[in-house]
Design a protein around this motif. Structure first.
Motif, PDB file in Angstrom:
ATOM      1  N   LYS A   1       0.647  -1.196  -0.197  1.00  0.00           N
ATOM      2  CA  LYS A   1      -0.228  -0.142   0.072  1.00  0.00           C
ATOM      3  C   LYS A   1       0.846   1.294   0.070  1.00  0.00           C
ATOM      4  O   LYS A   1       0.587   2.097  -0.722  1.00  0.00           O
ATOM      5  CB  LYS A   1      -0.938  -0.034   1.179  1.00  0.00           C
ATOM      6  N   LEU A   2       2.055   0.902   0.893  1.00  0.00           N
ATOM      7  CA  LEU A   2       2.706   2.458   0.929  1.00  0.00           C
ATOM      8  C   LEU A   2       3.455   2.438  -0.385  1.00  0.00           C
ATOM      9  O   LEU A   2       3.789   3.663  -1.045  1.00  0.00           O
ATOM     10  CB  LEU A   2       3.774   2.258   2.105  1.00  0.00           C
ATOM     11  N   ARG A   3       4.115   1.383  -0.989  1.00  0.00           N
ATOM     12  CA  ARG A   3       4.730   1.792  -2.336  1.00  0.00           C
ATOM     13  C   ARG A   3       3.549   2.055  -3.529  1.00  0.00           C
ATOM     14  O   ARG A   3       3.963   2.888  -4.357  1.00  0.00           O
ATOM     15  CB  ARG A   3       5.374   0.284  -2.667  1.00  0.00           C
ATOM     16  N   ALA A   4       2.529   1.708  -3.350  1.00  0.00           N
ATOM     17  CA  ALA A   4       1.254   2.059  -4.108  1.00  0.00           C
ATOM     18  C   ALA A   4       1.200   3.766  -3.973  1.00  0.00           C
ATOM     19  O   ALA A   4       1.163   4.525  -5.066  1.00  0.00           O
ATOM     20  CB  ALA A   4       0.213   1.426  -4.257  1.00  0.00           C
ATOM     21  N   GLN A   5       1.326   4.108  -2.909  1.00  0.00           N
ATOM     22  CA  GLN A   5       1.095   5.563  -2.452  1.00  0.00           C
ATOM     23  C   GLN A   5       2.211   6.387  -2.946  1.00  0.00           C
ATOM     24  O   GLN A   5       2.225   7.288  -3.524  1.00  0.00           O
ATOM     25  CB  GLN A   5       0.873   5.817  -0.978  1.00  0.00           C
ATOM     26  N   MET A   6       3.548   5.687  -2.762  1.00  0.00           N
ATOM     27  CA  MET A   6       4.706   6.365  -3.209  1.00  0.00           C
ATOM     28  C   MET A   6       4.649   6.751  -4.740  1.00  0.00           C
ATOM     29  O   MET A   6       5.045   7.565  -5.350  1.00  0.00           O
ATOM     30  CB  MET A   6       5.828   5.562  -2.740  1.00  0.00           C
ATOM     31  N   SER A   7       4.229   5.699  -5.423  1.00  0.00           N
ATOM     32  CA  SER A   7       4.049   5.611  -6.955  1.00  0.00           C
ATOM     33  C   SER A   7       3.535   6.742  -7.396  1.00  0.00           C
ATOM     34  O   SER A   7       3.359   7.543  -8.332  1.00  0.00           O
ATOM     35  CB  SER A   7       3.915   4.328  -7.495  1.00  0.00           C
ATOM     36  N   HIS A   8       2.133   6.986  -6.527  1.00  0.00           N
ATOM     37  CA  HIS A   8       1.079   7.979  -7.179  1.00  0.00           C
ATOM     38  C   HIS A   8       1.661   9.345  -6.686  1.00  0.00           C
ATOM     39  O   HIS A   8       1.646  10.079  -7.618  1.00  0.00           O
ATOM     40  CB  HIS A   8      -0.203   7.704  -6.016  1.00  0.00           C
ATOM     41  N   ILE A   9       2.567   9.544  -5.646  1.00  0.00           N
ATOM     42  CA  ILE A   9       3.004  10.595  -5.443  1.00  0.00           C
ATOM     43  C   ILE A   9       4.088  11.178  -6.296  1.00  0.00           C
ATOM     44  O   ILE A   9       4.161  12.198  -6.809  1.00  0.00           O
ATOM     45  CB  ILE A   9       3.652  10.724  -3.928  1.00  0.00           C
ATOM     46  N   ASN A  10       4.777  10.159  -6.745  1.00  0.00           N
ATOM     47  CA  ASN A  10       5.965  10.314  -7.746  1.00  0.00           C
ATOM     48  C   ASN A  10       5.427  10.685  -9.091  1.00  0.00           C
ATOM     49  O   ASN A  10       5.896  11.377  -9.754  1.00  0.00           O
ATOM     50  CB  ASN A  10       6.875   9.130  -7.761  1.00  0.00           C
ATOM     51  N   ARG A  11       4.144  10.363  -9.520  1.00  0.00           N
ATOM     52  CA  ARG A  11       3.630  10.634 -10.583  1.00  0.00           C
ATOM     53  C   ARG A  11       2.867  11.938 -10.619  1.00  0.00           C
ATOM     54  O   ARG A  11       3.043  12.908 -11.539  1.00  0.00           O
ATOM     55  CB  ARG A  11       2.413   9.729 -11.136  1.00  0.00           C
ATOM     56  N   VAL A  12       2.406  12.295  -9.501  1.00  0.00           N
ATOM     57  CA  VAL A  12       2.119  13.936  -9.222  1.00  0.00           C
ATOM     58  C   VAL A  12       3.149  14.752  -9.363  1.00  0.00           C
ATOM     59  O   VAL A  12       3.039  15.687 -10.034  1.00  0.00           O
ATOM     60  CB  VAL A  12       1.343  13.992  -7.682  1.00  0.00           C
ATOM     61  N   ILE A  13       4.343  14.477  -8.638  1.00  0.00           N
ATOM     62  CA  ILE A  13       5.381  15.381  -8.616  1.00  0.00           C
ATOM     63  C   ILE A  13       6.046  15.353 -10.027  1.00  0.00           C
ATOM     64  O   ILE A  13       6.285  16.290 -10.717  1.00  0.00           O
ATOM     65  CB  ILE A  13       6.630  14.581  -7.762  1.00  0.00           C
ATOM     66  N   ALA A  14       5.964  14.084 -10.960  1.00  0.00           N
ATOM     67  CA  ALA A  14       6.531  14.332 -12.196  1.00  0.00           C
ATOM     68  C   ALA A  14       5.551  15.166 -13.526  1.00  0.00           C
ATOM     69  O   ALA A  14       6.355  15.650 -14.406  1.00  0.00           O
ATOM     70  CB  ALA A  14       6.432  12.727 -12.845  1.00  0.00           C
ATOM     71  N   SER A  15       4.213  15.485 -13.014  1.00  0.00           N
ATOM     72  CA  SER A  15       3.507  16.267 -13.805  1.00  0.00           C
ATOM     73  C   SER A  15       3.678  17.732 -13.571  1.00  0.00           C
ATOM     74  O   SER A  15       2.916  18.306 -14.354  1.00  0.00           O
ATOM     75  CB  SER A  15       1.920  15.569 -13.491  1.00  0.00           C
ATOM     76  N   GLY A  16       4.237  18.067 -12.383  1.00  0.00           N
ATOM     77  CA  GLY A  16       4.419  19.384 -12.147  1.00  0.00           C
ATOM     78  C   GLY A  16       5.500  20.016 -13.184  1.00  0.00           C
ATOM     79  O   GLY A  16       6.370  19.535 -13.538  1.00  0.00           O
TER      80      GLY A  16
END
Length: 97
Positions: free
Chosen positions: A43-58
């Motif tokens: 679950k934490l890895r999935a959340q981290m992946s989501h955060i990384n995608r949000v950061i990459a879209s900035g």
């Protein structure tokens, strides 16, 4: 576990070497995930992946901060709903045509 650098150290790193700051963020996040229970790690890895995608879209650091704040507020709202009206999380409002 690595100790979080001071604000001034993080600020200096952000100004001089943003890639090193990002590497530090990932390294420290991985340490925290690795120290979590086996059940929580996916679950934490999935959340981290989501955060990384949000950061990459900035588009720039200010945009990234705004996107992360928006995501945090979305998660907070979902958490509030889970506590106050858990049935609402499973309701479906889609219209099938």
């Amino acid at each position: 576990m690595k100790t979080m650098p001071s604000f001034d150290e993080l600020k200096a790193l952000a100004e001089s070497d943003p890639q090193a700051l990002d590497a530090l963020r990932i390294e420290m996040s991985e340490e925290i995930i690795d120290s979590a229970s086996d059940a929580m790690q996916p679950k934490l890895r999935a959340q981290m992946s989501h955060i990384n995608r949000v950061i990459a879209s900035g588009k720039n650091p200010n945009h990234v901060n705004a996107l992360l704040m928006k995501e945090l507020m979305r998660q907070f709202d979902r958490f509030s709903t889970a506590i106050n009206d858990p049935a609402a999380l499973t309701e479906r409002n889609a219209t099938v045509t």
